[in-house]
Design an enzyme around this catalytic site. Sequence first.
Site, PDB file in Angstrom:
ATOM      1  N   ASP A  64      -2.817  -4.943   2.944  1.00 38.34           N
ATOM      2  CA  ASP A  64      -2.514  -5.956   3.960  1.00 38.34           C
ATOM      3  C   ASP A  64      -1.127  -5.699   4.544  1.00 38.34           C
ATOM      4  O   ASP A  64      -0.126  -5.718   3.835  1.00 38.34           O
ATOM      5  CB  ASP A  64      -2.571  -7.352   3.336  1.00 38.34           C
ATOM      6  CG  ASP A  64      -2.728  -8.450   4.373  1.00 38.34           C
ATOM      7  OD1 ASP A  64      -2.042  -8.382   5.407  1.00 38.34           O
ATOM      8  OD2 ASP A  64      -3.535  -9.365   4.153  1.00 38.34           O
ATOM      9  N   SER A 114      -4.690 -11.660   9.860  1.00 39.24           N
ATOM     10  CA  SER A 114      -5.537 -11.062   8.826  1.00 39.24           C
ATOM     11  C   SER A 114      -6.940 -11.641   8.776  1.00 39.24           C
ATOM     12  O   SER A 114      -7.839 -11.016   8.214  1.00 39.24           O
ATOM     13  CB  SER A 114      -4.874 -11.228   7.452  1.00 39.24           C
ATOM     14  OG  SER A 114      -3.679 -10.497   7.384  1.00 39.24           O
ATOM     15  N   ASP A 307      -0.269 -11.849 -16.668  1.00 34.78           N
ATOM     16  CA  ASP A 307      -0.896 -11.501 -15.391  1.00 34.78           C
ATOM     17  C   ASP A 307      -1.294 -10.031 -15.360  1.00 34.78           C
ATOM     18  O   ASP A 307      -0.450  -9.158 -15.587  1.00 34.78           O
ATOM     19  CB  ASP A 307       0.064 -11.776 -14.235  1.00 34.78           C
ATOM     20  CG  ASP A 307       0.470 -13.239 -14.163  1.00 34.78           C
ATOM     21  OD1 ASP A 307      -0.372 -14.088 -14.481  1.00 34.78           O
ATOM     22  OD2 ASP A 307       1.624 -13.523 -13.797  1.00 34.78           O
ATOM     23  N   GLU A 333      -7.750  -5.564  -2.533  1.00 37.80           N
ATOM     24  CA  GLU A 333      -6.658  -5.816  -1.588  1.00 37.80           C
ATOM     25  C   GLU A 333      -5.293  -5.821  -2.266  1.00 37.80           C
ATOM     26  O   GLU A 333      -5.073  -6.544  -3.238  1.00 37.80           O
ATOM     27  CB  GLU A 333      -6.847  -7.164  -0.886  1.00 37.80           C
ATOM     28  CG  GLU A 333      -5.758  -7.415   0.159  1.00 37.80           C
ATOM     29  CD  GLU A 333      -5.675  -8.855   0.629  1.00 37.80           C
ATOM     30  OE1 GLU A 333      -5.153  -9.065   1.738  1.00 37.80           O
ATOM     31  OE2 GLU A 333      -6.119  -9.761  -0.100  1.00 37.80           O
ATOM     32  N   HIS A 454       3.647  -9.738  12.394  1.00 41.61           N
ATOM     33  CA  HIS A 454       2.818  -8.539  12.422  1.00 41.61           C
ATOM     34  C   HIS A 454       3.188  -7.692  13.634  1.00 41.61           C
ATOM     35  O   HIS A 454       3.865  -8.160  14.554  1.00 41.61           O
ATOM     36  CB  HIS A 454       1.338  -8.912  12.504  1.00 41.61           C
ATOM     37  CG  HIS A 454       0.847  -9.691  11.328  1.00 41.61           C
ATOM     38  ND1 HIS A 454      -0.378 -10.327  11.312  1.00 41.61           N
ATOM     39  CD2 HIS A 454       1.407  -9.942  10.122  1.00 41.61           C
ATOM     40  CE1 HIS A 454      -0.551 -10.929  10.155  1.00 41.61           C
ATOM     41  NE2 HIS A 454       0.527 -10.715   9.413  1.00 41.61           N
TER      42      HIS A 454
END
Length: 535
Positions: A64, A114, A307, A333, A454
């Site tokens: 991303d 996105s 995690d 992703e 972006h």
Amino acid sequence: MLGPCMLLLLLLLGLRLQLSLGIIPVEEENPDFWNREAAEALGAAKKLQPAQTAAKNLIIFLGDGMGVSTVTAARILKGQKKDKLGPEIPLAMDRFPYVALSKTYNVDKHVPDSGATATAYLCGVKGNFQTIGLSAAARFNQCNTTRGNEVISVMNRAKKAGKSVGVVTTTRVQHASPAGTYAHTVNRNWYSDADVPASARQEGCQDIATQLISNMDIDVILGGGRKYMFRMGTPDPEYPDDYSQGGTRLDGKNLVQEWLAKRQGARYVWNRTELMQASLDPSVTHLMGLFEPGDMKYEIHRDSTLDPSLMEMTEAALRLLSRNPRGFFLFVEGGRIDHGHHESRAYRALTETIMFDDAIERAGQLTSEEDTLSLVTADHSHVFSFGGYPLRGSSIFGLAPGKARDRKAYTVLLYGNGPGYVLKDGARPDVTESESGSPEYRQQSAVPLDEETHAGEDVAVFARGPQAHLVHGVQEQTFIAHVMAFAACLEPYTACDLAPPAGTTDAAHPGRSVVPALLPLLAGTLLLLETATAP
């Protein structure tokens, strides 16, 4: 006669020149080095043969916000972490043999978000800014434009074809990119019903978390996003004393429990230990792992005891999905690359990119390019630049060799806009090497914004495996979904007439018609019958 200041300046310049020349490998001064390297690459290219069979498995790796400048800077950083100069060491994605450029614009915006880009590369149709899984006939935030404008993802088509499917992300699993695999919404921010206006709920629009468990049967779901699955007031297991991290739902539902109740062999986990155990348990057929209330932590902040990393989640997903003899579809992703850039913190964005590349490398070790089409791409880029003529081998987070017109230092990495725009006493602050190398440092920006934006340029698409050769040239982002569907003989390309991959039967891969193969046998049988009955 030179003064002491001039002598000191010359000494420093000489030291800088000596250092810059000293780190360059001697063999690179010889033209034979470059000619030999290019000849080897040319030889490999000449041997490259397209894999003309169908793909049993599909994996799309989505970085991303991973524009080309991010890929280049991450390559250098990964190389330098291995005590190399940087740019000469390829990333895992660099080794994919086929590359194209993808045009990322939305139907209504030059610079995309996105959600609509996910619709493009996952559903094969372009949509409007901040909508997901809908054609451009749907309008942002207008619930009544949803029905009838839904478009179907490749993952959904793979499930209908009997494949197992999975979603892995470092963001919340209800975020824009992963939601493109399963959701249809006019607002990408409708994570739970608490985020959906009452009027939209009355019109029948569902939140994304509800769609996650109801729109299709997803075998593996791994990422963040716990709080959107539980009723408001439900304490979070990791942060029980923090009310802001608890459940957010207004409808009182426990979506995790609903998901478990519908699926025999389903398991829910919320920490790394439980994930590792579940992924090795052959009785587990469906796995949901939600490891944070919202997005997962950045890699540099991750608690490795609680995690899992993106690579570990990818490995766990592949363990479960690969049990299906008909194959699988997996979406992976690296979602927080984007968040690091939005914060104008290049250190975070680039370390996330390296982790993403590590997941790509591990997946390559666990799958075969003979039967698995793997694609790596980005949904969009960022206004992230890399310049200033830095010396090769110098830190990617360092300073440019020269000074700016204001006689102050500037960093090699910069942003066109964002929160890095800072004035101190009405002027741009000077920056030191120690400051710019900090993981918390915000690179300076030209335009002041609360959040960096972006960018609109094309992004790269890397491909390996069956039908990867179709990835070429400059294409619309929608082309990616169609390549995947065709390679696996999914709708609308079920009549693909591709041979099954090695080791796969036609029964396990029904895309190729068996009728042509039976025609000679049928003709021979009819001829024998005709001969036997002749007078």
